[in-house]
Scaffold this motif. Structure first.
Motif, PDB file in Angstrom:
ATOM      1  N   GLN A 298       0.945  -1.229   0.037  1.00  0.00           N
ATOM      2  CA  GLN A 298      -0.094  -0.153   0.184  1.00  0.00           C
ATOM      3  C   GLN A 298       0.784   1.311   0.298  1.00  0.00           C
ATOM      4  O   GLN A 298       0.712   2.191  -0.923  1.00  0.00           O
ATOM      5  CB  GLN A 298      -0.808  -0.431   1.266  1.00  0.00           C
ATOM      6  CG  GLN A 298      -1.997  -0.656   0.868  1.00  0.00           C
ATOM      7  CD  GLN A 298      -3.062  -0.921   2.387  1.00  0.00           C
ATOM      8  OE1 GLN A 298      -2.959  -0.620   3.430  1.00  0.00           O
ATOM      9  NE2 GLN A 298      -3.848  -2.066   2.067  1.00  0.00           N
ATOM     10  N   ILE A 299       2.009   0.863   0.754  1.00  0.00           N
ATOM     11  CA  ILE A 299       2.757   2.271   0.583  1.00  0.00           C
ATOM     12  C   ILE A 299       3.577   2.806  -0.677  1.00  0.00           C
ATOM     13  O   ILE A 299       3.283   3.204  -1.377  1.00  0.00           O
ATOM     14  CB  ILE A 299       3.822   2.133   1.785  1.00  0.00           C
ATOM     15  CG1 ILE A 299       3.681   2.055   3.411  1.00  0.00           C
ATOM     16  CG2 ILE A 299       5.219   3.334   1.680  1.00  0.00           C
ATOM     17  CD1 ILE A 299       4.994   1.463   3.855  1.00  0.00           C
ATOM     18  N   GLU A 300       3.684   1.658  -1.822  1.00  0.00           N
ATOM     19  CA  GLU A 300       3.959   1.422  -2.673  1.00  0.00           C
ATOM     20  C   GLU A 300       3.506   1.947  -3.952  1.00  0.00           C
ATOM     21  O   GLU A 300       3.618   3.334  -4.773  1.00  0.00           O
ATOM     22  CB  GLU A 300       4.986   0.523  -3.177  1.00  0.00           C
ATOM     23  CG  GLU A 300       6.019   0.237  -2.397  1.00  0.00           C
ATOM     24  CD  GLU A 300       6.470  -1.686  -2.810  1.00  0.00           C
ATOM     25  OE1 GLU A 300       5.716  -2.325  -3.918  1.00  0.00           O
ATOM     26  OE2 GLU A 300       7.279  -1.828  -2.162  1.00  0.00           O
ATOM     27  N   VAL A 301       2.199   1.909  -3.599  1.00  0.00           N
ATOM     28  CA  VAL A 301       1.167   1.860  -4.101  1.00  0.00           C
ATOM     29  C   VAL A 301       0.665   3.750  -4.755  1.00  0.00           C
ATOM     30  O   VAL A 301       1.202   4.463  -5.136  1.00  0.00           O
ATOM     31  CB  VAL A 301      -0.660   1.166  -4.309  1.00  0.00           C
ATOM     32  CG1 VAL A 301      -1.494   2.539  -5.030  1.00  0.00           C
ATOM     33  CG2 VAL A 301      -0.259  -0.159  -4.299  1.00  0.00           C
ATOM     34  N   VAL A 302       0.415   4.499  -3.110  1.00  0.00           N
ATOM     35  CA  VAL A 302       0.531   5.678  -2.915  1.00  0.00           C
ATOM     36  C   VAL A 302       2.118   6.471  -3.225  1.00  0.00           C
ATOM     37  O   VAL A 302       1.809   7.565  -3.731  1.00  0.00           O
ATOM     38  CB  VAL A 302       0.892   5.947  -1.184  1.00  0.00           C
ATOM     39  CG1 VAL A 302      -0.088   7.391  -0.857  1.00  0.00           C
ATOM     40  CG2 VAL A 302      -1.341   5.440  -0.699  1.00  0.00           C
ATOM     41  N   ASN A 303       3.467   5.739  -2.964  1.00  0.00           N
ATOM     42  CA  ASN A 303       4.745   7.008  -3.849  1.00  0.00           C
ATOM     43  C   ASN A 303       4.330   6.499  -4.817  1.00  0.00           C
ATOM     44  O   ASN A 303       4.554   7.419  -5.663  1.00  0.00           O
ATOM     45  CB  ASN A 303       5.938   5.927  -2.685  1.00  0.00           C
ATOM     46  CG  ASN A 303       5.688   6.118  -1.425  1.00  0.00           C
ATOM     47  OD1 ASN A 303       5.118   7.730  -0.640  1.00  0.00           O
ATOM     48  ND2 ASN A 303       6.219   5.384  -0.718  1.00  0.00           N
ATOM     49  N   ARG A 304       3.917   5.169  -5.659  1.00  0.00           N
ATOM     50  CA  ARG A 304       3.625   5.608  -6.796  1.00  0.00           C
ATOM     51  C   ARG A 304       3.145   6.798  -7.548  1.00  0.00           C
ATOM     52  O   ARG A 304       3.146   7.182  -8.411  1.00  0.00           O
ATOM     53  CB  ARG A 304       3.515   3.911  -7.258  1.00  0.00           C
ATOM     54  CG  ARG A 304       3.813   3.703  -9.412  1.00  0.00           C
ATOM     55  CD  ARG A 304       3.403   2.617  -9.719  1.00  0.00           C
ATOM     56  NE  ARG A 304       2.722   1.337  -8.987  1.00  0.00           N
ATOM     57  CZ  ARG A 304       3.030   0.389  -8.319  1.00  0.00           C
ATOM     58  NH1 ARG A 304       4.238   0.452  -7.486  1.00  0.00           N
ATOM     59  NH2 ARG A 304       1.689  -0.104  -7.803  1.00  0.00           N
ATOM     60  N   THR A 305       1.802   6.952  -7.613  1.00  0.00           N
ATOM     61  CA  THR A 305       0.809   7.750  -7.494  1.00  0.00           C
ATOM     62  C   THR A 305       1.249   8.991  -7.281  1.00  0.00           C
ATOM     63  O   THR A 305       0.634  10.215  -7.777  1.00  0.00           O
ATOM     64  CB  THR A 305      -1.054   7.404  -6.500  1.00  0.00           C
ATOM     65  OG1 THR A 305      -1.501   6.208  -6.436  1.00  0.00           O
ATOM     66  CG2 THR A 305      -2.156   8.059  -7.552  1.00  0.00           C
ATOM     67  N   LEU A 306       2.388   9.163  -6.143  1.00  0.00           N
ATOM     68  CA  LEU A 306       2.502  10.712  -5.781  1.00  0.00           C
ATOM     69  C   LEU A 306       3.414  11.036  -6.873  1.00  0.00           C
ATOM     70  O   LEU A 306       3.558  11.914  -7.315  1.00  0.00           O
ATOM     71  CB  LEU A 306       3.077  10.700  -4.339  1.00  0.00           C
ATOM     72  CG  LEU A 306       1.977  10.710  -3.300  1.00  0.00           C
ATOM     73  CD1 LEU A 306       3.187  10.146  -1.683  1.00  0.00           C
ATOM     74  CD2 LEU A 306       0.988  11.609  -3.652  1.00  0.00           C
TER      75      LEU A 306
END
Length: 408
Positions: A298-306
């Motif tokens: 989930q952290i990776e998903v958020v960072n990728r979207t950012l």
């Protein structure tokens, strides 16, 4: 009947979920993704009766799953009077048409389900416009499935032509709608930009994170506000901005829409004005649900979207929330139990990579208010770094020792 009645509540649709185990997605991941899809379906108001998984290198170009699996799904649907089949990945117009023809029931994909939830959650004219734009962009390449009843006529005087004309007419109507909504969104973007400018040069902090990690609950706790919070996905669509004061230092705190795996590109584009609040913030407060078994992804998903919205390089405070939902087990020297997230102490978490990634990291519970004072102190220190560069002569805002005074 494919719907059930629960006491005096509205009719609830029953559904089954379908996913794939591929070379890029192992069985444990596929099962976790279907569990998230079930949460999405529950948020949309459906009752999930069964999960179907198939191992394929790549999705079948015609029916997503193999013909044998499709027959198995069809038999279960008929035997249990299921109302809808929901696929965990996006379906092409061809796949959608073929699956509907084979199963003879409602077929949805992940994007359509998310759009449906957004449509239900949208409250303001701003959010409704954004959702409507994304819906029309999704619908445009799938228009042919709306006219399959004409395809069955297989010609005949006056049949084939009107079918094609109707599709083209609908295409023009939708294109006109998209153009109109984009014009409205440009006006909304200007209004939102003016609103942000009118807030002056105050330091801005944006709450970001995966959906349902507790951002709105954190907002309510820190600002003593009443932002809608619920244990459902995408409870918040509209950005809420509140003024917050820690000690004697004022700043703005914004609650934003949650991110999710495979967030439809159309939604990212449609919610540009909402995501501008993130883009134009000075500090990000990344809320993480530490109790979720897949929180690293989930952290990776958020960072990728950012990164996709050009906000990946901002100063970030990682806030690992929901430690109250975590089970801690004391370890003994002779304990040979395998090391898992279920038997690591809080002290060990604070010594992990999460606390040593060169950014401020805190472990809190918005529900029980554990370590919230520590979060406020960290917020104060991070905001102060920016504030003193922006207002270098406002020393009167701070006490002589530059120490934080936590307000009760």
């Amino acid at each position: 009947m494919n719907e059930i009645m629960i006491e005096n509540s509205p009719l609830i649709e029953t559904a089954v979920l379908v996913g794939l185990i591929t070379k890029d997605q192992d069985e444990s991941q596929a099962k976790e993704y279907l569990e998230e899809l079930e949460f999405l379906a529950d948020t949309a108001g459906a009752v999930v009766k069964k999960h179907f998984l198939q191992r394929l290198d790549i999705p079948n170009h015609a029916t997503f799953v193999g013909t044998g699996k499709l027959e198995e799904i069809g038999e279960y649907i008929k035997a249990n009077e299921i109302g809808a089949v929901i696929f965990d990945d996006d379906l092409s117009p061809t796949q959608l048409r073929n699956i509907e023809k084979a199963l003879e029931c409602k077929v949805l994909d992940r994007t359509f389900l998310i759009l449906d939830i957004f449509a239900r959650r949208a409250q303001t004219a701003h959010a409704k416009t954004q959702v409507e734009l994304a819906q029309y962009q999704y619908m445009l390449p799938r228009l042919t499935r709306l006219w399959t009843h004409l395809e069955r006529q297989r010609g005949g005087i006056g049949m084939r032509g009107p079918g094609e004309s109707q599709i083209e007419t609908d295409r023009r109507i939708i294109l006109d709608k998209i153009a109109l909504l984009k014009e409205q969104m440009i006006k909304i973007d200007k209004q939102k930009s003016t609103q942000r400018k009118n807030r002056g040069r105050m330091v801005r902090v944006a709450l970001v994170g995966y959906t349902n990690v507790g951002k709105s609950t954190m907002m309510n706790l820190l600002c003593k506000s009443e932002v809608f919070a619920e244990n459902k996905l995408f409870a918040t669509l509209d950005t809420t901005v509140r003024k917050m004061v820690v000690g004697n230092l004022p700043f703005l705190l914004a609650d934003t829409v949650g991110f999710i795996r495979k967030l439809p590109h159309g939604l990212v584009e449609s919610f540009k004005s909402t995501l501008d609040e993130v883009r134009e913030s000075d500090i990000l407060m990344h809320i993480v649900d530490i109790s979720h078994q897949g929180f690293e992804e989930q952290i990776e998903v958020v960072n990728r979207t950012l990164k996709e919205i050009n906000a990946g390089d901002k100063p970030t405070i990682y806030v690992f929330n929901k430690i109250d939902a975590f089970t801690y087990v004391e370890k003994h020297q002779d304990d040979l139990t395998a090391r898992t997230k279920q038997n690591v102490s809080l002290e060990e978490w604070e010594s992990s990579w999460m606390a040593k990634n060169n950014t401020p990291s805190l472990f809190v519970s918005a529900k029980t208010k554990e370590n919230i004072d520590g979060l406020k102190k960290t917020l104060y220190e991070e905001v102060k770094k920016i504030h003193i560069t922006r207002f270098p002569y406002n020393d009167f805002l701070y006490d002589e020792n530059w120490t934080v005074k936590i307000e009760e």
